[in-house]
Write a protein that holds these residues in place. Structure first.
Motif, PDB file in Angstrom:
ATOM      1  N   PHE A  45       0.815  -1.278  -0.063  1.00 51.35           N
ATOM      2  CA  PHE A  45      -0.003  -0.134   0.071  1.00 51.35           C
ATOM      3  C   PHE A  45       0.746   1.346  -0.195  1.00 51.35           C
ATOM      4  CE2 PHE A  45       0.826  -1.242   4.438  1.00 51.35           C
ATOM      5  CZ  PHE A  45       1.062  -0.164   5.021  1.00 51.35           C
ATOM      6  N   ARG A  46       0.274   2.453  -0.292  1.00 51.07           N
ATOM      7  CA  ARG A  46       0.871   3.791   0.108  1.00 51.07           C
ATOM      8  C   ARG A  46       0.313   4.440   1.080  1.00 51.07           C
ATOM      9  NH1 ARG A  46       1.436   7.141  -5.487  1.00 51.07           N
ATOM     10  NH2 ARG A  46       1.956   8.594  -3.926  1.00 51.07           N
ATOM     11  N   LYS A  47       1.196   5.021   1.783  1.00 48.70           N
ATOM     12  CA  LYS A  47       0.809   5.806   2.859  1.00 48.70           C
ATOM     13  C   LYS A  47       1.435   7.260   2.854  1.00 48.70           C
ATOM     14  CE  LYS A  47      -0.178   7.924   6.990  1.00 48.70           C
ATOM     15  NZ  LYS A  47      -1.336   8.718   7.000  1.00 48.70           N
ATOM     16  N   GLY A  48       0.974   8.279   2.075  1.00 47.40           N
ATOM     17  CA  GLY A  48       1.400   9.438   1.940  1.00 47.40           C
ATOM     18  C   GLY A  48       2.428   9.346   0.811  1.00 47.40           C
ATOM     19  N   CYS A  49       3.743   9.804   1.210  1.00 48.21           N
ATOM     20  CA  CYS A  49       4.836   9.619   0.323  1.00 48.21           C
ATOM     21  C   CYS A  49       5.608   8.286   0.541  1.00 48.21           C
ATOM     22  CB  CYS A  49       5.791  10.876   0.442  1.00 48.21           C
ATOM     23  SG  CYS A  49       6.455  11.013   1.953  1.00 48.21           S
ATOM     24  N   TYR A  50       5.076   7.568   1.285  1.00 46.50           N
ATOM     25  CA  TYR A  50       5.639   6.370   1.722  1.00 46.50           C
ATOM     26  C   TYR A  50       5.034   4.960   0.964  1.00 46.50           C
ATOM     27  CZ  TYR A  50       8.034   9.250   4.704  1.00 46.50           C
ATOM     28  OH  TYR A  50       8.938  10.162   5.616  1.00 46.50           O
TER      29      TYR A  50
END
Length: 478
Positions: free
Chosen positions: A148-153
């Motif tokens: 998954f993506r969390k913000g820019c991570y």
């Protein structure tokens, strides 16, 4: 639980996992990374960038190996003279730096729902990660893994569901252990560790010392701004053009991600190929487990690889979002191009968020301009036939000759890379000729159908900026 293979060397915080089953006696290949499925680009100091390119390697360390150098200390062979360090070697050593910015444990509480139980660092903004690490509908499966993506991570979490004799927990204990990084290219290395840790958390809740040791060993150094700055040699990306242009996302499913993707979608792969090349917003719906669907996201991105320098400069970056839920709606609203997956059926009603909706094998769109692209042409079927023939020849070679170097993943990636390069090479040649007009002959030279692919070609010219090209009236006639 699917079996895992081709592990990274064990570190001090890891425990020896059960031996993984080898596939046909061949080690799985390690794939090279590009800055995005659209091909390499100069690296930028931008949070969340996927970094620069490394060439593909063909060596691997078997599961359970507890000796040998760490990944960032491994020596790589090159054609350089003794004492010289080639650009490719420098790229490998640079890319293999670990950048873990957070480690966390998420649990399901019968009263409060999904909750963040524990994390490092303590001040990390992990708001909403509890709904990514435990996907909607996960209570129906025993184990799963989620990109998954969390913000820019980017994140990877391993989920497990264990039956317990507890009225408070209503007979089931569900947890997920995950990590965050600025890039998803190395996350696969820690799949085994995360699987083991989530089992440990289910059996002995609150035992965080291995996770603390892991974070201390792998944590990224954050500048005062809090953003991870990824920098690479300015010339490093150029050398990667001749290598496979797909991200280094280790395929841990024993049957192979690409072969499953081909069998699952069949000829529809050719439809997805065109939509990916047009940088459309593609959303894949499927009930849990999520892991295999995350691999479909990865495979879709690989369809759009182009290694001709400069071609992708004017088009949106085609990055994977992997798993998304309703909390990602605001982020998706601002995306011009993406491919993602979800377990939440409500997304189908949010037609402004996507261009293409994939429900199992059913590829559909509400965009009138794209609907004709969902029909397969004769040329599409011929391409798919060639792909399946090449795949069968590879499987025969592996079985009869013990060919452990070639892989279905490489075959799949290079097949579409060559198709894409063929299209844009021809476009560039026509654009630079005295008569910049696309004719039936030039369209056939691209490997396209002069009549059936006319709309696809017009979209392609518009998106990639070939607006000086003229289209022959012959392409309007059937």
């Amino acid at each position: 639980m699917v079996e895992r293979s081709d592990r990274a060397p064990l570190l001090d915080w890891e425990e020896v996992p059960a031996p993984a089953r080898a596939i046909s006696g061949c080690p799985a290949p390690v794939f090279g990374w590009s800055s995005g499925p659209g091909g390499p680009a100069p690296c930028r100091s931008v949070p969340g960038s996927d970094g620069c390119s490394t060439p593909p390697t063909t060596s691997s360390t078997p599961a359970g190996a507890d000796e040998g150098p760490r990944p960032d200390e491994q020596q790589h062979l090159s054609d350089s003279a003794p004492g010289e360090v080639s650009l490719e070697d420098r790229m490998v050593k640079w890319e293999e730096t670990d950048q873990i910015v957070s480690v966390f444990v998420v649990t399901f509480n019968t009263r409060s729902g999904n909750m963040l139980e524990w994390c490092l660092p303590k001040d990390m903004d992990l708001d909403g990660v509890e709904f990514k690490a435990i996907a909607s509908g996960s209570h129906r499966v025993t184990t799963d893994f989620i990109y998954f993506r969390k913000g820019c991570y980017f994140g990877l979490a391993c989920f497990a569901n264990m039956a317990v004799e507890s009225k408070v927990e209503r007979g089931a204990r569900m947890k997920s252990v995950g990590i965050l990084s600025p890039s998803y290219t190395l996350l696969y290395r820690y799949m085994s560790f995360l699987e083991h840790q989530v089992r440990l958390q289910l059996q002995s809740p609150g035992h965080y010392s291995p996770l603390e040791a892991f974070y201390e060993d792998k944590r990224a150094l954050l500048p005062p701004s809090g953003d991870v700055v990824i920098a690479c040699p300015a010339t490093a990306w150029g050398a990667a053009i001749n290598h496979s242009m797909h991200p280094e996302m280790k395929i841990t499913h024993p049957a192979g991600c690409m072969s499953q993707f081909i069998r699952f979608f069949g000829e529809q792969i050719m439809v997805l190929w065109k939509l990916a090349l047009l940088r459309r917003r593609i959303l894949i719906f499927s009930p849990p487990p999520v892991g295999v669907v995350c691999y479909r996201v990865y495979c879709c991105c690989c369809l759009a690889n182009i290694s001709i320098p400069g071609v992708s400069a004017a088009v949106p970056e085609f990055r994977p979002f992997f798993y998304v839920n309703v909390a990602d709606i605001s982020a998706l609203e601002n995306e011009l191009s993406y491919v993602a997956c979800t377990t939440e059926k409500i997304f189908e009603e949010k037609k402004d968020l996507y261009d293409v909706y994939v429900d199992n094998q059913n590829v559909k769109t509400c965009r009138d301009g794209l609907k004709p692209l969902l029909r397969l042409t004769t040329t599409d079927r011929e391409k798919y036939r060639k792909l399946t023939e090449q795949r069968q020849m590879l499987l025969y070679s592996q079985e009869e000759n013990g060919d452990c170097v070639s892989s279905e993943e490489d075959l799949f990636i290079l097949f579409f890379l060559e198709q894409n390069n063929r299209i844009f090479q021809t476009l560039s040649e026509v654009a630079g000729s005295p008569d910049p007009t696309l004719t039936q002959e030039s369209v056939r030279a691209m490997g396209l159908d002069p009549h059936g692919d006319r709309l696809f070609l017009l979209h392609l010219l518009e998106i990639y900026g070939y607006d000086t090209l003229l289209v022959s009236e012959q392409l309007c006639c059937s």
